[in-house]
Design a protein around this motif. Sequence first.
Motif, short mmCIF file in Angstrom:
data_model
loop_
_atom_site.label_atom_id
_atom_site.label_comp_id
_atom_site.label_asym_id
_atom_site.label_seq_id
_atom_site.Cartn_x
_atom_site.Cartn_y
_atom_site.Cartn_z
N ARG A 192 3.48 17.56 -2.78
CA ARG A 192 3.79 16.47 -3.72
C ARG A 192 2.57 15.58 -3.95
O ARG A 192 2.47 14.92 -4.98
N LEU A 193 1.66 15.55 -2.98
CA LEU A 193 0.48 14.70 -3.10
C LEU A 193 -0.56 15.27 -4.05
O LEU A 193 -1.56 14.61 -4.36
N MET A 194 -0.35 16.49 -4.55
CA MET A 194 -1.28 17.06 -5.53
C MET A 194 -1.18 16.32 -6.87
O MET A 194 -2.12 16.34 -7.66
N ALA A 195 -0.03 15.72 -7.14
CA ALA A 195 0.19 15.04 -8.42
C ALA A 195 0.08 13.53 -8.24
O ALA A 195 0.35 13.00 -7.17
N GLU A 225 0.84 -1.19 0.00
CA GLU A 225 0.00 0.00 0.00
C GLU A 225 0.88 1.25 0.00
O GLU A 225 1.79 1.37 0.81
N ARG A 226 0.62 2.15 -0.94
CA ARG A 226 1.33 3.42 -1.04
C ARG A 226 0.33 4.56 -1.14
O ARG A 226 -0.85 4.34 -1.44
N ALA A 227 0.82 5.77 -0.89
CA ALA A 227 -0.04 6.95 -0.97
C ALA A 227 -0.13 7.44 -2.41
O ALA A 227 0.89 7.68 -3.06
N GLY A 228 -1.35 7.59 -2.90
CA GLY A 228 -1.56 8.10 -4.24
C GLY A 228 -1.88 9.58 -4.24
O GLY A 228 -1.61 10.29 -3.26
N GLN A 229 -2.46 10.06 -5.33
CA GLN A 229 -2.82 11.47 -5.44
C GLN A 229 -3.82 11.84 -4.34
O GLN A 229 -4.80 11.13 -4.10
N GLY A 230 -3.53 12.92 -3.63
CA GLY A 230 -4.38 13.33 -2.52
C GLY A 230 -4.11 12.56 -1.25
O GLY A 230 -4.76 12.81 -0.23
N GLY A 256 5.90 11.54 -12.31
CA GLY A 256 5.36 12.13 -11.10
C GLY A 256 6.25 11.79 -9.92
O GLY A 256 7.23 11.05 -10.07
N PRO A 257 5.95 12.29 -8.75
CA PRO A 257 6.72 11.91 -7.56
C PRO A 257 6.60 10.41 -7.31
O PRO A 257 5.54 9.83 -7.52
N ARG A 258 7.67 9.78 -6.88
CA ARG A 258 7.61 8.36 -6.61
C ARG A 258 6.63 8.09 -5.46
O ARG A 258 6.57 8.84 -4.49
#
Length: 209
Positions: A127-130, A50-55, A108-110
């Motif tokens: 960075r979470l905007m992208a 599990e990773r953090a995506g956009q937003g 995008g950001p990793r």
Amino acid sequence: MHEGWYRRRGKRLVDVAGALLGLVLLSPLLLGTAVAVRLALGRPVLFRQERAGQGGGPFTLLKFRSMRDGPGEDAARLTPFGRRLRASALDELPQLLNVLRGEMSLVGPRPLPVAYAARYSPRQRLRLMARPGLAGIAQAAGRNALPWEERLEMDATYAEALCFRTDCRALLGTFGILLSGRGVHAPGHVTMPDFQPFIDNSPEKSSRK
């Protein structure tokens, strides 16, 4: 290319077309890598995390497995085969499926662990905007050898000024650093140390408390 249109629609169109083309053209390489992982490490062939995506919302990242199962530190479970796999970045190819599903972008950001999002400064949280990406400006600048503070600042800058030209430069730069074999890991680590928020303990800062 009009940058507003690229942000709204063009980037996603490029992602879908690029991911589909990549999956078709690289299918022999994907199959060969999957067979090699199966022979070297057994099942499962894919690693899911599990990773953090956009937003900041979570999604399941796909990679080819590069470590043995079982207890122990990452460095002890990472085999010579796994090291070569990571150095080549072939372990990242299944993320073309993440791109196709809209969870990631080609650039995008990793994608980082979900727990890191709570540790970001307001600036780093940009960075979470992208959408997270396969390639990126931080990847092109040094991959995992880049210090966290510098890496996250580059990601924030990218998210603020996302444009077609930057994406092209990031793609070319990332390919270049992958071919050079540089930046596979931070010194003394299998990949990167855990991210911890920066705390300013300077006397000047302390005196203002």
